[in-house]
Design a protein around this motif. Structure first.
Motif, mmCIF file in Angstrom:
data_model
loop_
_atom_site.group_PDB
_atom_site.id
_atom_site.type_symbol
_atom_site.label_atom_id
_atom_site.label_comp_id
_atom_site.label_asym_id
_atom_site.label_seq_id
_atom_site.Cartn_x
_atom_site.Cartn_y
_atom_site.Cartn_z
ATOM 1 N N VAL A 83 0.863 -1.184 0.000
ATOM 2 C CA VAL A 83 0.000 0.000 0.000
ATOM 3 C C VAL A 83 0.901 1.237 0.000
ATOM 4 O O VAL A 83 1.792 1.365 0.852
ATOM 5 C CB VAL A 83 -0.930 0.002 1.231
ATOM 6 N N ARG A 84 0.671 2.177 -0.935
ATOM 7 C CA ARG A 84 1.537 3.353 -1.065
ATOM 8 C C ARG A 84 0.699 4.616 -1.059
ATOM 9 O O ARG A 84 -0.297 4.722 -1.773
ATOM 10 C CB ARG A 84 2.338 3.289 -2.365
ATOM 11 N N GLY A 85 1.108 5.580 -0.257
ATOM 12 C CA GLY A 85 0.456 6.883 -0.211
ATOM 13 C C GLY A 85 -0.597 6.962 0.872
ATOM 14 O O GLY A 85 -1.242 5.974 1.238
ATOM 15 N N ALA A 86 -0.793 8.192 1.393
ATOM 16 C CA ALA A 86 -1.707 8.401 2.512
ATOM 17 C C ALA A 86 -3.140 8.065 2.137
ATOM 18 O O ALA A 86 -3.904 7.503 2.947
ATOM 19 C CB ALA A 86 -1.602 9.848 3.001
ATOM 20 N N HIS A 98 -0.016 -2.070 -7.745
ATOM 21 C CA HIS A 98 -0.975 -1.923 -6.651
ATOM 22 C C HIS A 98 -1.185 -3.319 -6.055
ATOM 23 O O HIS A 98 -1.864 -4.157 -6.659
ATOM 24 C CB HIS A 98 -2.299 -1.349 -7.146
ATOM 25 N N GLY A 99 -0.582 -3.594 -4.917
ATOM 26 C CA GLY A 99 -0.754 -4.891 -4.268
ATOM 27 C C GLY A 99 0.298 -5.889 -4.696
ATOM 28 O O GLY A 99 1.493 -5.574 -4.767
ATOM 29 N N THR A 100 -0.126 -7.096 -5.014
ATOM 30 C CA THR A 100 0.796 -8.180 -5.358
ATOM 31 C C THR A 100 0.273 -8.942 -6.569
ATOM 32 O O THR A 100 -0.882 -8.816 -6.964
ATOM 33 C CB THR A 100 0.937 -9.163 -4.175
ATOM 34 N N ARG A 101 1.142 -9.771 -7.115
ATOM 35 C CA ARG A 101 0.759 -10.644 -8.235
ATOM 36 C C ARG A 101 1.627 -11.901 -8.172
ATOM 37 O O ARG A 101 2.653 -11.936 -7.477
ATOM 38 C CB ARG A 101 0.953 -9.942 -9.566
ATOM 39 N N GLU A 102 1.220 -12.914 -8.900
ATOM 40 C CA GLU A 102 2.015 -14.130 -8.995
ATOM 41 C C GLU A 102 2.769 -14.156 -10.316
ATOM 42 O O GLU A 102 2.268 -13.670 -11.336
ATOM 43 C CB GLU A 102 1.119 -15.372 -8.876
ATOM 44 N N THR A 161 4.923 -15.155 -5.280
ATOM 45 C CA THR A 161 4.189 -13.899 -5.158
ATOM 46 C C THR A 161 5.175 -12.747 -5.051
ATOM 47 O O THR A 161 6.137 -12.813 -4.271
ATOM 48 C CB THR A 161 3.280 -13.926 -3.912
ATOM 49 N N VAL A 162 4.939 -11.694 -5.860
ATOM 50 C CA VAL A 162 5.828 -10.525 -5.866
ATOM 51 C C VAL A 162 4.974 -9.266 -5.833
ATOM 52 O O VAL A 162 3.750 -9.301 -5.979
ATOM 53 C CB VAL A 162 6.735 -10.523 -7.121
ATOM 54 N N TYR A 163 5.631 -8.125 -5.615
ATOM 55 C CA TYR A 163 4.932 -6.847 -5.636
ATOM 56 C C TYR A 163 4.398 -6.549 -7.035
ATOM 57 O O TYR A 163 5.019 -6.889 -8.051
ATOM 58 C CB TYR A 163 5.865 -5.701 -5.244
#
Length: 900
Positions: free
Chosen positions: A144-147, A259-263, A254-256
């Motif tokens: 998660v990035r940013g306020a 937005h979030g993660t992916r395989e 699983t990697v970054y």
């Protein structure tokens, strides 16, 4: 109001403010373990959010569901609550504190534009506790990035407090919707090259000295969710040595993502490469040990590795950890050559590995009893000192016959048969009735006259041996009744089927049902107790309302349980005590380490409750109907036969009717001495506790006989007067604060738990000729059955399809539900109360004339016995079809998946 707290400041008292996950992370930091930097948005923020958006009343209204509510009801309520929460607005004061704390997480070394990647995790007030982990019930958001994104993720986390699964789980655990709050942990993301989970005790066998690690490439969320394959390692907690390793083919990781993660696929060179070498596994295991030591309990840990450095992401207590067990044995070396080993006769009443003390005492007792019996029956020196015994192999008892001794016995077989027929040497029905049973009762009466608490340690040991020897002699005599009962039934059935039965006539079994025996009398006694209790105002309700464990404990102490008035208790307790006095000696297992109903009447109390609820059938009526069918059939057959066949039919019928029930009467009293014998041993156990030898009285069963004898000879604390190390009569402690035999007892229990999972061969040494020569005589079938059909012996006719209930012993009886199939290694007369609930019976051991068969036929339920493998192959909840005519058990569907 402060809504943000430092993880480093979290302590055990902060659960209500920060939730279980945050408190766990705080403990890790205090233990000096590497934890990614972060903070917690506390439960006050959640409460303020709910209040500011006017959600409290509506959430409580929607969330108040019963534990029995349908899954769709939980799903509907969850969707509506989560919609309410995610539509809410973050209050400005919370947003300000959250933003400031997030800013402080920024790493100046990173060119991230102030948008540090963080993990946002739930930390519920009813989460990560020792009693219930609630693992996976709420959500986690990664990268998660940013306020703005952080604020949205926090609200989603709050909403996840109300997932359908979490709501149902809390309802089952008795946690009301008004008592839970959610904190949120925010931590800097670790760009993990590898991650996984670690259990600081081995969940497969409960071993606290082994650490189990699962490892995969990439981020750890996929490991937790089970979506990727992992390497699995077991590490010795003391030395850091890798005990076992399974390296998987790891196809995805699983990697970054943006937005979030992916395989993504794992590079070919790394797919079959170990994620952790031995050195890294040892380092990670040391982190696990530090965590477990800090929290004082085995831990379930999530970890990650980045740049060669380990990070601990979470640590929570392991729930439902089994007691430690050694490896299950897979070889069966015999202790003495030139002999044969059989799991038959008395061994059928010993389905599990023996406790050490019983194993030591029973071997010599059986040998002496058999030699004495055979000497009286066929002459001295037929069985010599080392010809027969009851040794253990991997803890399981075996009858051992030396080859030369067996040939001598076989040479005297005809003489032995004559002695059996005459009732000589307390053999046969007459010998049992006129000699064996009265003698057994006399020994018990003599020792019962001596107050247990006033006996010296040496006298208690003498009494234990005398009572066990009396029981062994009695059982040896009973073994001569069983073949007579079997022969009478087989002879009648063979004559009836060949010379009497016509088309439309009932089976031979009809003519020998409906008679009383001790197990049937015990069942009728419980039924009558329930009928009487139903007629006493308030008593039935009090019994049904009170937990069975509390009722059983109160029966022992004499003090009424909380739900009983004194007058009701004074009516109930002596009446139930009368039942225990008559039938409480029935053994579930001959090993005296297993309580008898007189010690723990829980199973009998559950049966009383079963009848009080109006379930089951009236055993008096069932017996009357069987007797009516028997007499009508007998009269019809009798009138059509000629004089010669009528005389033979009547003679064989009366023989079977008179002899068959005696078998159950004789077997039911094998444990007649066991309540007194156990009281004596537990008295010794208490004195050993007072003398700092063992930790609790029941640990006496796990001592070797020589250890117990030495402790008695050395001197125990006086009855009722606790000793202290160094005091007169106390045994000295070796070590700081543990009883001297505590470690040995724990090790033996661990060994036993591993052994109990084994399938003991019926014959040893295992060989084709042994199986061919003696296999058909054994009480269990082949242990090498595969496929969905298990074969045994059809012992009671009929077909039933129902869920299986696998029971190891009386400790599992409360799990039995009406209509299930009772699956056990073997049943004894003490199991009879469960037959009222069962729709069918399946056993590992037994045949058409065993207890299970006889009682199943009285109840009119199918039975398939002697399968050899039922308790190994079946699991509770599996749908199975029991065919008592064909002698088969068919597995129709897998067992249910257990929730965490």
């Amino acid at each position: 109001m402060t809504y943000v707290n430092s993880l480093a400041d979290m302590g055990a008292a902060d659960i209500a403010m920060a939730g279980g996950k945050a408190v766990g992370l705080g403990g890790l930091l205090q233990a000096g373990l590497p934890v990614p930097p972060g903070f917690v948005l506390n439960t006050a923020a959640y409460s303020h959010f709910v209040e500011a958006n006017h959600l409290e009343a509506r959430i409580q209204e929607l969330a108040t569901l019963s534990p029995q509510a349908a899954p769709q009801d939980y799903a509907d309520a969850s969707e509506r609550i989560r919609t309410l929460v995610t539509a809410g607005t973050m209050p400005a004061d919370i947003a300000a504190e959250l933003g400031a704390a997030y800013g402080r997480l920024s790493d100046a070394r990173l060119d991230d534009g102030g948008e540090t990647a963080v993990a946002v995790r739930s930390s519920a007030t009813a989460e990560d506790l020792a009693a219930a982990s609630f693992a996976g019930q709420q959500e986690t958001y990664l990268n998660v990035r940013g306020a703005e994104a952080l604020s949205a993720a926090v609200i989603e986390c709050w909403a996840s407090l109300w997932t359908a699964r979490a709501m149902a789980y809390r309802a089952r655990e008795g946690i009301g919707p008004d008592s839970v709050r959610l904190a949120v942990v925010i931590q800097r993301m670790v760009e993990a090259e590898a991650a996984g989970v670690m259990f600081t005790a081995n969940p497969a066998n409960g071993r606290r000295d082994q650490i189990a690690i699962s490892a995969a490439w990439g981020l750890g969320e996929s490991v937790v969710s089970g979506s990727v394959t992992t390497d699995d390692l077991v590490v010795d907690a003391g030395t850091g040595t890798v005990v076992s390793r399974h390296t998987a083919d790891k196809a995805v990781m699983t990697v970054y993502a943006e937005h979030g993660t992916r395989e993504q696929p794992v590079a070919a060179a790394r797919r079959r490469a170990p994620v952790l070498d031995d050195r890294a596994a040892a380092e990670l295991a040391r982190h696990g040990t530090r965590s477990a030591d800090h929290f004082g309990a085995p831990q379930d840990i999530e970890w990650a590795r980045a740049g060669g450095e380990f990070f601990i992401l979470q640590s929570r207590p392991i729930t439902a950890l089994p007691e430690p067990a050694a490896d299950t044995p897979d070889t069966w070396p015999v202790p003495y050559p030139r002999g044969m080993y059989f799991r038959a006769s008395i061994v059928e009443q010993l389905p599990d590995p023996l406790s050490p003390l019983f194993a030591d005492l029973i071997d010599g007792s059986v040998s002496r009893s058999l030699r004495a019996l055979m000497n009286e029956a066929v002459g001295t020196n037929v069985i010599r000192e080392d010809d027969v015994g009851l040794p253990t192999i991997n803890g399981y008892a075996y009858y051992y016959y030396r080859t030369s001794g067996m040939w001598r016995v076989m040479g005297k077989a005809l003489k032995a048969v004559r002695a059996l027929a005459r009732g000589q040497a307390h053999m046969g029905v007459a010998g049992w009735r006129e000699f064996s049973h009265p003698r057994y009762e006399r020994v018990i009466k003599d020792w019962s006259a001596k107050p247990v608490a006033e006996l010296s340690g040496a006298e208690l040991l003498e009494g234990v041996q005398a009572l066990l020897d009396a029981g062994t002699v009695y059982y040896t005599a009973v073994q001569s009744v069983i073949p007579l009962a079997a022969t009478s039934e087989i002879s009648f059935g063979a004559y009836y089927d060949k010379f009497v039965r016509r088309e439309g006539d009932p089976p031979a079994l009809t003519f020998i049902l409906g008679y009383d025996s001790e197990p049937i009398r015990a069942e009728k006694s419980l039924y009558d107790l329930a009928a009487w209790a139903r007629g006493v105002p308030g008593l039935a309700a009090a019994i049904l309302h009170e937990p069975t464990t509390a009722l059983a404990e109160s029966q022992r102490t004499g003090f009424p349980p909380a739900g009983f008035s004194e007058p009701l208790w004074q009516l109930w307790r002596p009446r139930f005590q009368d039942h225990l006095g008559r039938f409480g000696h029935a053994v579930y297992n001959l090993d005296f380490a297993s309580p008898v109903p007189a010690d723990d009447p829980s199973a009998l109390l559950d049966t009383v409750k079963f009848y009080l609820r109006g379930q089951g059938t009236d055993p008096h009526e069932r017996q009357r109907l069987s007797a009516d069918r028997r007499e009508i059939a007998t009269s019809r057959i009798f009138t059509r036969l000629g004089p010669r066949r009528r005389a033979a039919f009547l003679r064989l019928l009366r023989w079977a009717q008179n002899t068959a029930p005696i078998r159950e009467d004789a077997l039911a009293d094998v444990g007649l001495a066991w309540p007194l014998l156990r009281r004596m041993l537990l008295e010794l156990g208490q004195r050993l506790v007072d003398s700092a030898v063992i930790a609790e009285p029941a640990d006496v069963f796990w001592l070797r006989h020589r250890e117990l004898r030495s402790a008695v000879e050395f001197g125990l604390a006086a009855p009722g007067a606790p000793g202290a190390p160094g005091a007169p009569g106390a045994v000295a402690i070796t070590g700081a604060d543990r009883p001297v035999r505590a470690a040995a007892v724990e090790e033996r229990k661990m060994l036993w738990r591993g052994q109990v999972k084994a399938a003991a061969p019926q014959l040893l040494p295992e060989s084709r000729w042994m199986e061919k020569a003696f296999g058909s005589m054994m009480p269990a079938g082949s242990q090498h059955q595969l496929g969905d059909i298990i074969k045994g012996t059809g012992a009671s006719a009929g077909r039933v399809t129902a869920p299986a209930r696998v029971l190891r012993g009386p400790q599992d009886f409360a799990l039995m539900e009406p209509g299930e199939v009772l699956v056990a290694r073997i049943t004894t007369p003490a199991w009879t109360s469960l037959f009222a609930m069962a729709s069918a019976v399946v056993t590992d051991v037994g045949g058409p004339l065993s207890h299970s068969s006889i009682v199943a036929r009285e109840y009119g339920i199918p039975a398939v016995l002697g399968t050899g493998v039922a308790t190994q192959r079946l699991t509770s909840g599996q749908q199975i079809r029991v065919d008592g005519d064909a002698g088969t058990v068919t597995i129709e569907q897998p067992g249910p998946t257990q929730e965490p």
